[in-house]
Design an enzyme around this catalytic site. Structure first.
Site, PDB file in Angstrom:
ATOM      1  N   CYS A  31      21.917  23.262  11.058  1.00  0.00           N
ATOM      2  CA  CYS A  31      22.227  23.945   9.800  1.00  0.00           C
ATOM      3  C   CYS A  31      21.006  24.669   9.234  1.00  0.00           C
ATOM      4  CB  CYS A  31      22.803  22.955   8.798  1.00  0.00           C
ATOM      5  SG  CYS A  31      24.410  22.311   9.331  1.00  0.00           S
TER       6      CYS A  31
ATOM      7  N   GLU B 200      27.408  22.744   5.504  1.00  0.00           N
ATOM      8  CA  GLU B 200      26.642  23.983   5.353  1.00  0.00           C
ATOM      9  C   GLU B 200      27.261  25.119   6.152  1.00  0.00           C
ATOM     10  OE1 GLU B 200      23.469  20.635   5.652  1.00  0.00           O
ATOM     11  OE2 GLU B 200      25.513  21.000   6.355  1.00  0.00           O
TER      12      GLU B 200
END
Length: 158
Positions: free
Chosen positions: A97, A66
């Protein structure tokens, strides 16, 4: 809902189409002996950021799929906010994330499989931005199997 139709193939829902792209990124991670997680960021039906885990390659605990995709998308847009974008990721984002997604103000997160050990929802749903829509379960079996296979191999080597 719009569907993408290719000549010889059945129509594919956009979420499934883009999750397949995230799974391709996860496969790249697997080939590098990284935990097989992949991500893509989409804006107006176009992929503007891709990423896969690189924590071992870069010796960096923050080099998650991510995070790689956020950086690529921000470089593409020229700004840090991803308000009209969707993150597709093969496994539920971790707290780090999900927190980064909060700061990007991303509009939507679509993840395949839940992470019952480290997924952000195990801590709090409020980690993501309050305007971010979260969808799960798209191609979950594919993503889960990739992870299971990876860790079976890892365990057998040790």
């Amino acid at each position: 809902m719009k569907y993408i139709k290719f000549t010889d193939e059945p129509a594919i829902a956009p979420d499934e189409f883009f999750m397949r792209e995230a799974l391709k990124e996860a496969q790249k991670a697997l080939e590098l002996n990284e935990v097989p997680i992949g991500a893509v960021i989409v804006h107006n039906g176009r992929i503007i950021g891709r990423g896969h885990n690189l924590t071992e390659q870069l010796n960096d605990v923050t080099a998650h799929a991510e995070m790689q995709a956020f950086t690529a998308a921000a470089n593409y847009t020229g700004g840090k906010y991803l308000k009209d974008c969707t993150l597709y990721v093969t496994i539920e984002p971790c707290v780090m994330c999900a927190g980064a997604s909060y700061w990007t103000q991303i509009s939507k997160i679509v993840f395949a499989a839940h992470d019952v050990k480290r997924g952000f929802s195990q801590i709090s749903q409020r980690i993501v931005h309050p305007r971010t829509e979260v969808v799960s379960g798209i191609m979950a079996e594919n993503a889960s199997q990739l992870m299971k296979d990876f860790f079976i191999v890892k365990r057998n080597k040790s």
